[in-house]
Scaffold this active site. Structure first.
Site, PDB file in Angstrom:
ATOM      1  CD  GLU A 277      -2.595  58.590  83.270  1.00  0.00           C
ATOM      2  OE1 GLU A 277      -2.201  58.015  82.252  1.00  0.00           O
ATOM      3  OE2 GLU A 277      -2.125  59.692  83.654  1.00  0.00           O
ATOM      4  CD1 TRP A 280      -3.050  60.862  79.719  1.00  0.00           C
ATOM      5  CD2 TRP A 280      -2.393  60.962  77.574  1.00  0.00           C
ATOM      6  NE1 TRP A 280      -2.129  61.870  79.587  1.00  0.00           N
ATOM      7  CE2 TRP A 280      -1.709  61.952  78.297  1.00  0.00           C
ATOM      8  CE3 TRP A 280      -2.150  60.832  76.210  1.00  0.00           C
ATOM      9  CZ2 TRP A 280      -0.789  62.808  77.695  1.00  0.00           C
ATOM     10  CZ3 TRP A 280      -1.234  61.675  75.607  1.00  0.00           C
ATOM     11  CH2 TRP A 280      -0.566  62.652  76.348  1.00  0.00           C
ATOM     12  CD1 TRP A 309      14.263  53.476  61.723  1.00  0.00           C
ATOM     13  CD2 TRP A 309      14.735  54.307  63.741  1.00  0.00           C
ATOM     14  NE1 TRP A 309      13.272  54.373  62.052  1.00  0.00           N
ATOM     15  CE2 TRP A 309      13.537  54.906  63.293  1.00  0.00           C
ATOM     16  CE3 TRP A 309      15.236  54.680  64.990  1.00  0.00           C
ATOM     17  CZ2 TRP A 309      12.835  55.838  64.029  1.00  0.00           C
ATOM     18  CZ3 TRP A 309      14.529  55.613  65.732  1.00  0.00           C
ATOM     19  CH2 TRP A 309      13.350  56.191  65.255  1.00  0.00           C
ATOM     20  CG  ASN A 344       2.323  54.926  82.010  1.00  0.00           C
ATOM     21  OD1 ASN A 344       2.248  54.622  80.821  1.00  0.00           O
ATOM     22  ND2 ASN A 344       2.451  56.185  82.418  1.00  0.00           N
ATOM     23  CD1 TRP A 362       9.527  54.756  65.523  1.00  0.00           C
ATOM     24  CD2 TRP A 362       7.579  53.729  65.852  1.00  0.00           C
ATOM     25  NE1 TRP A 362       8.703  55.075  64.468  1.00  0.00           N
ATOM     26  CE2 TRP A 362       7.492  54.462  64.644  1.00  0.00           C
ATOM     27  CE3 TRP A 362       6.461  53.005  66.272  1.00  0.00           C
ATOM     28  CZ2 TRP A 362       6.344  54.481  63.850  1.00  0.00           C
ATOM     29  CZ3 TRP A 362       5.321  53.027  65.479  1.00  0.00           C
ATOM     30  CH2 TRP A 362       5.269  53.754  64.286  1.00  0.00           C
ATOM     31  CD1 TRP A 385       5.113  50.765  71.994  1.00  0.00           C
ATOM     32  CD2 TRP A 385       7.272  51.345  71.773  1.00  0.00           C
ATOM     33  NE1 TRP A 385       5.857  49.895  72.740  1.00  0.00           N
ATOM     34  CE2 TRP A 385       7.177  50.215  72.623  1.00  0.00           C
ATOM     35  CE3 TRP A 385       8.523  51.872  71.504  1.00  0.00           C
ATOM     36  CZ2 TRP A 385       8.304  49.618  73.199  1.00  0.00           C
ATOM     37  CZ3 TRP A 385       9.654  51.280  72.075  1.00  0.00           C
ATOM     38  CH2 TRP A 385       9.543  50.177  72.908  1.00  0.00           C
TER      39      TRP A 385
END
Ligand code: FAD
Length: 474
Positions: A277, A280, A309, A344, A362, A385
């Protein structure tokens, strides 16, 4: 000589590269500075809770610096442009010879730093450090010297470079000659909305280090089994500290190595899972430097901007308020709204719901998250996102769509997390908690809880069609 340390996103005295370097010369007069930029924060949607977290950590920092003989100067400007001019004058009036700061990697921040270096170049030597990452951006690349677009090969290359690099933590600076003489002026609260942060996150780098130590000693072994269960306190909850630099990633790595010396060999263990993590976090920061467009509201995959959208303000509001009628989504959003932190797994579920069920842009979700999160961080938030929306690097393909009901069943089976945040569902039995209206109907009861704002099966089809059409238009 006068050394100025400019604190920004590194509000700690331990393992702070800029501060450490500024203090190396025992004869130098060392002063510190923090510049608040409320207008800039507004543009970046910084959460009032995060502003408060920064403010309280600034007070703690002022204290610990003063104990070591370093005075903290504090100034408030509107935005980054103003801060450049002000800093130039400040360097002149304080007769600063050298400026020390830790780099920030977001686009506006890099522009500002370049402008500062230029503005003071005649009289001040600038020393900039890579401090908020284990490895600097640009140092982990493919054979063609390019940044990776996919996480797994990035991680492989990252870990092999990491073993060669020096990631030792630096000590806090020694007490300087003028300790005891530093005058501590009251830090005026920022001219920015400040919100209560509750008791979940104690203030101070010592508290953060304590939390890190006990997580690595007592919990990290179970990380893989527990990390996806929001009802369990199975992750470190260190993100607010990492986001504003109260803790460094080197401190995380070194503590992990101390408690779990075989972390890099035992790749199926919890410790490696947790290190993953942290990697990441690095990946997303390296990405925004390689592709600055990620800081400018642009998707990584360009054709995804053709998606039509939906404009659905009421559904967007229901999502924000935790009133979508999908219990796991609502519990998650209420956790965010009341604490500023969200698990998460839940971040992934609510992001998928907003984008793939409601077919809402988004960017609306990204912005709302920033406005609420105590751990708001442009790179991680944008990365999360764009992953959820299938618009980013290493994105889930757009046809992979979470089913919010089955996600709830999988990760909060007995509905413990849901019941903690959605009291309207207190009477619903465990086995029905993910579809409460079905139960209520059978019981001839009316729940004080909204009906689902959208039918998942239908929404899924519409989303697939919208992405397919966007791809065909590209
Ligand atoms: P742990 O599981 O204990 O992980 C340790 C640390 O690793 C975290 O503190 C964090 O610094 C880092 N980390 C963990 N997961 C990720 C990840 N997926 N991406 C990047 N870094 C990670 N994280 C933020 O710090 N700020 C954000 O604004 C943010 N927004 C997100 C938005 C979405 C849509 C998604 C899906 C994820 C987001 N994340 C963000 C990543 C992740 O959800 C949080 O870092 C994590 O939940 C924080 O809890 P923890 O400290 O207990 O994490």
């Amino acid at each position: 000589t006068t050394h100025l340390v400019w604190f920004r996103n590194d509000l700690r005295i331990t393992d702070n590269r800029a501060l450490h370097a500024a203090c190396e010369d025992p004869q130098a007069r060392v002063i510190a500075l923090f510049i608040a930029t409320p207008e800039q924060w507004k543009q970046h949607e910084m959460a009032p809770r995060q502003a408060m977290f920064i403010y309280q950590h600034l007070q703690a920092l002022q204290h610990s610096l003063a104990e070591r003989g370093i005075g903290l100067h504090y100034h408030q400007c509107d935005d980054f442009a103003d801060s450049v001019d002000w800093l130039k004058d400040f360097c002149k009036s304080e007769k600063v010879d050298a400026l020390f700061y830790n780099k920030q990697y977001e686009f506006n921040e890099r522009q500002r730093d370049a402008a500062v270096e230029k503005a003071v170049s005649e009289s001040v030597i600038c020393h900039a450090f890579d401090d908020s990452l284990l490895l600097p951006p640009g140092s982990v690349t493919t054979g063609n010297n390019e940044m990776y677009k996919v996480y797994t090969p990035f991680r492989r290359a990252f870990l092999s470079r990491l073993t060669e690099s020096d990631s030792r933590s630096l000590p806090a600076p020694q007490v300087r000659g003028n300790a005891g003489k530093v005058v501590m002026h009251r830090l005026m609260p920022f001219d920015y909305p400040l919100a209560d942060i509750g008791d979940d996150f104690a203030i101070g780098e010592e508290a953060a280090r304590h939390q890190l130590r006990s997580f690595c000693r007592e919990q990290v072994q179970d990380y893989l089994e527990q990390r996806d269960l929001p009802a369990v306190d199975g992750t470190s909850s260190l993100s607010p500290y990492l986001a504003i630099g109260v803790l460094s990633p080197r401190q995380c790595l070194n503590r992990l190595r101390t408690e779990c010396p075989d972390v890099l060999e035992k790749t199926d263990g919890g410790a490696f899972g947790w290190l993953n993590e942290l990697v990441w976090r690095e990946f997303y920061r390296h990405l925004i430097v390689a592709w600055p467009k990620l800081c400018k509201h642009q998707p990584f995959v360009e054709w995804t901007d053709n998606v039509r959208w939906r404009h659905a303000p009421e559904e967007l509001q229901a999502w924000k308020d935790g009133k979508t009628g999908y219990p796991i989504v609502d519990a998650a959003m209420r956790q965010l709204n009341s604490t500023g932190w969200m698990h998460n797994r839940l971040r992934m579920i609510v992001a998928s719901f907003l984008v793939k069920d409601l077919l809402i842009n988004w960017r609306e979700g990204e912005r709302y998250f920033m406005s609420q999160l105590l751990d708001g961080d442009l790179a991680a938030n944008n990365g999360g996102w764009q992953w959820g929306a299938s618009t980013g690097t290493d994105a889930a393909p757009y046809f992979r769509i979470f089913n919010p009901t089955t996600q709830g069943e999988r990760f909060d089976k007995a509905g413990r997390f849901i019941k903690a945040w959605v009291p309207e569902l207190a009477d619903v039995p465990e086995r029905d908690i993910h579809q409460p209206h079905r139960w209520a109907e059978k019981q001839h009861r009316v729940l004080d809880y909204p009906l689902p704002v959208i039918d998942h099966a239908r929404a899924r089809k519409d989303t697939l069609a919208a992405f397919e059409a966007a791809k065909n238009r590209s």
